[in-house]
Design an enzyme around this catalytic site. Structure first.
Site, PDB file in Angstrom:
ATOM      1  N   ARG A   1       1.307 -47.342  15.200  1.00  0.00           N
ATOM      2  CA  ARG A   1       1.157 -48.138  14.129  1.00  0.00           C
ATOM      3  C   ARG A   1       2.410 -49.127  13.777  1.00  0.00           C
ATOM      4  NH1 ARG A   1      -3.524 -45.921   9.914  1.00  0.00           N
ATOM      5  NH2 ARG A   1      -4.971 -45.732  11.537  1.00  0.00           N
TER       6      ARG A   1
ATOM      7  N   LYS B   1     -21.109 -39.345  10.787  1.00  0.00           N
ATOM      8  CA  LYS B   1     -22.079 -39.964   9.880  1.00  0.00           C
ATOM      9  C   LYS B   1     -22.788 -41.056  10.121  1.00  0.00           C
ATOM     10  CE  LYS B   1     -20.573 -37.567   5.815  1.00  0.00           C
ATOM     11  NZ  LYS B   1     -19.766 -37.895   4.437  1.00  0.00           N
TER      12      LYS B   1
ATOM     13  N   GLY C   1      -9.437 -45.488  14.108  1.00  0.00           N
ATOM     14  CA  GLY C   1      -9.769 -44.245  13.377  1.00  0.00           C
ATOM     15  C   GLY C   1      -9.601 -42.930  14.588  1.00  0.00           C
TER      16      GLY C   1
ATOM     17  N   GLY D   1     -12.411 -48.700   9.980  1.00  0.00           N
ATOM     18  CA  GLY D   1     -13.250 -49.365   8.653  1.00  0.00           C
ATOM     19  C   GLY D   1     -13.350 -50.851   8.755  1.00  0.00           C
TER      20      GLY D   1
HETATM   21  P1  AMP Z   1     -16.434 -40.464  11.786  1.00  0.00           P
HETATM   22  O1  AMP Z   1     -15.372 -40.680  10.783  1.00  0.00           O
HETATM   23  O2  AMP Z   1     -17.892 -40.733  11.048  1.00  0.00           O
HETATM   24  O3  AMP Z   1     -16.265 -41.567  12.798  1.00  0.00           O
HETATM   25  O4  AMP Z   1     -16.491 -38.872  12.478  1.00  0.00           O
HETATM   26  C1  AMP Z   1     -15.489 -38.542  13.173  1.00  0.00           C
HETATM   27  C2  AMP Z   1     -15.778 -37.060  13.283  1.00  0.00           C
HETATM   28  O5  AMP Z   1     -17.106 -36.738  13.701  1.00  0.00           O
HETATM   29  C3  AMP Z   1     -15.091 -36.112  14.168  1.00  0.00           C
HETATM   30  O6  AMP Z   1     -13.985 -35.488  13.184  1.00  0.00           O
HETATM   31  C4  AMP Z   1     -15.709 -35.271  14.849  1.00  0.00           C
HETATM   32  O7  AMP Z   1     -15.144 -34.126  14.906  1.00  0.00           O
HETATM   33  C5  AMP Z   1     -17.086 -35.541  13.876  1.00  0.00           C
HETATM   34  N1  AMP Z   1     -18.330 -35.235  15.093  1.00  0.00           N
HETATM   35  C6  AMP Z   1     -18.601 -35.807  16.313  1.00  0.00           C
HETATM   36  N2  AMP Z   1     -19.588 -35.362  16.928  1.00  0.00           N
HETATM   37  C7  AMP Z   1     -19.980 -34.292  15.949  1.00  0.00           C
HETATM   38  C8  AMP Z   1     -21.248 -33.416  15.951  1.00  0.00           C
HETATM   39  N3  AMP Z   1     -22.035 -33.260  16.902  1.00  0.00           N
HETATM   40  N4  AMP Z   1     -21.290 -32.710  14.969  1.00  0.00           N
HETATM   41  C9  AMP Z   1     -20.413 -32.517  13.840  1.00  0.00           C
HETATM   42  N5  AMP Z   1     -19.361 -33.655  13.878  1.00  0.00           N
HETATM   43  C10 AMP Z   1     -19.246 -34.244  14.698  1.00  0.00           C
END
Ligand code: AMP
Length: 396
Positions: free
Chosen positions: A38, A200, A353, A376
């Site tokens: 960054r 999520k 991210g 984001g």
């Molecule tokens: P996000 O911030 O929504 O992009 O989520 C990123 C996070 O999703 C990472 O820290 C991953 O460990 C988690 N992640 C990815 N796949 C899975 C899964 N199958 N179950 C739980 N967490 C997950």
């Protein structure tokens, strides 16, 4: 959006440029910077202003100190690293506003650089307090925004300061982010594929709805895929699911069907009883998902399916890991997706991210066309087609 003024439209000689950057770098327990990409990303903007004989006053946040002065969230280590990268002294200010800082800025020679202390040590930053913005604005003649990653936030340094300074323009990094975004989503080479993952669905709800209207295929992995699989009636054991997002998942799939847009979902997984580095893992299929396990990565058949689905794509946009890549038993899905993108002939764009961190771990960042610094912001831009931090800049 392309019509914004940039630093090439401004004379910096003898001027003080107040530059919003994103120095929210990862630090280890001892305060060492573990990834300085960054900082490197804004060097062209800093060097341009210095070459023209302007002063550079840098401002950034680091972490979430929530209005408190927290020592381990000081930007001091960044000043040291930046100084090494620029091969010149970077003065570290003890605060981001106030008399002392103002006189430090005044004393700075032409082509000097000063880094203000963490903006979020003051609650006025996130609250966009007009008085705080005004105090910051006293430090510069020209406002430059080179922090795409925070352009979706209506904070003082992003939208308050440019109200007081003219011109208010985009730095090189910001300009590049905007132009890649336009290339990928406004005027893409088709087929355009979107790959989404991460934990999520809820964070990405509106972005997914927009993507369904714009892209030619969607691949869903990571934890979010389970909400879609549940909507289709599959049992997913103890995997992550957002029950209140199931209707949305149905709606998205319905809309996709109307548009004849294929949505690819995982067909198998790496599953375990717990999310742990030493967990015993097994490969399970979606048809026979054991009720005591959770899916923590996409499986080998899905890796092949996704690779083939992307083979004809001319533009690929990716946001969110395919599995819990932070733990070695569950990193193959994400790492092989990186490999697929790295070897693809498509224009490959990655949205910040976690995905960004994963790519740096594999050392293949140079093989991806563009890695956006803001996850984001990227999603938000997709959703509404504009960001507060970009709107705040002057039009050409
Ligand atoms: P996000 O911030 O929504 O992009 O989520 C990123 C996070 O999703 C990472 O820290 C991953 O460990 C988690 N992640 C990815 N796949 C899975 C899964 N199958 N179950 C739980 N967490 C997950």
């Amino acid at each position: 959006m392309e019509q914004k003024r940039s630093i090439e439209d401004v004379e910096f000689t003898g001027k003080s440029a107040l530059v919003r950057v994103d120095f929210n770098v990862p630090l280890d327990g001892e305060g060492n910077i573990t990834d300085d990409s960054r900082i490197r990303a804004v060097l062209p903007t800093i060097n341009h202003i210095l070459d023209e004989g302007g002063k550079v006053i840098l401002m950034s946040h680091l972490g979430r100190p929530k209005g408190q002065q927290i020592g381990r969230m000081s930007l001091r280590p960044v000043a040291r690293r930046l100084s090494r990268l620029l091969r010149q002294e970077v003065v570290m200010a003890p605060d981001c506003i106030g008399k002392e800082v103002l006189s430090m800025v005044e004393d700075l020679p032409q082509s000097g650089v000063i880094l203000l202390e963490n903006l979020r040590f003051h609650s006025g930053e996130e609250a966009n307090d007009p008085e705080f913005a005004e105090q910051l604005a006293l430090l510069g003649d020209v406002y430059v925004d080179d922090a795409f990653a925070t352009a979706h936030r209506s904070h003082a340094s992003v939208i308050g300061v440019p109200e007081h300074l003219s011109p208010a323009v985009a730095g090189f990094l910001m300009r590049k982010e905007i132009s890649y975004f336009i290339k990928a989503l406004e005027t893409p080479f088709r087929p355009l594929a979107a790959v989404l993952g991460g934990a999520k669905v809820s964070d990405k709800t509106r972005a997914i709805k927009k993507l369904v209207e714009k892209v030619d295929k969607i691949l869903l992995g990571g934890g979010m895929a389970f909400t879609f699989l549940t909507a289709l009636g599959y049992d997913i054991g103890k995997s992550l699911v957002e029950r209140d997002m199931i209707d949305l998942a149905r709606e998205v799939m319905e809309k996709a069907r109307e548009r004849k847009l294929p949505i690819y979902l995982p067909v198998d997984f790496i599953a375990a009883e717990k999310r742990d580095e030493t967990a015993v893992t097994s490969v399970v299929t979606i048809q026979e998902f054991p009720e005591n396990l959770m899916g923590l990565d996409i499986g080998p058949a899905t890796i092949i399916l996704f690779r083939e689905a992307l083979a004809d794509a001319k533009t690929i946009v990716w946001n969110g890991p395919m599995g819990v890549f932070e733990l070695s038993p569950f990193n193959k899905g994400t790492f092989s997706m990186i490999d697929t993108l790295a070897h693809s002939r498509a224009l490959t764009i990655l949205g910040g991210g976690d995905t960004d961190t994963a790519v740096h771990t594999t050392g293949k960042s140079d093989m991806i066309d563009y890695i956006s610094t803001g996850g984001g912001a990227f999603l938000k831009l997709l959703e509404v087609g504009e960001l507060p931090g970009i709107s705040a800049l002057q039009d050409k």
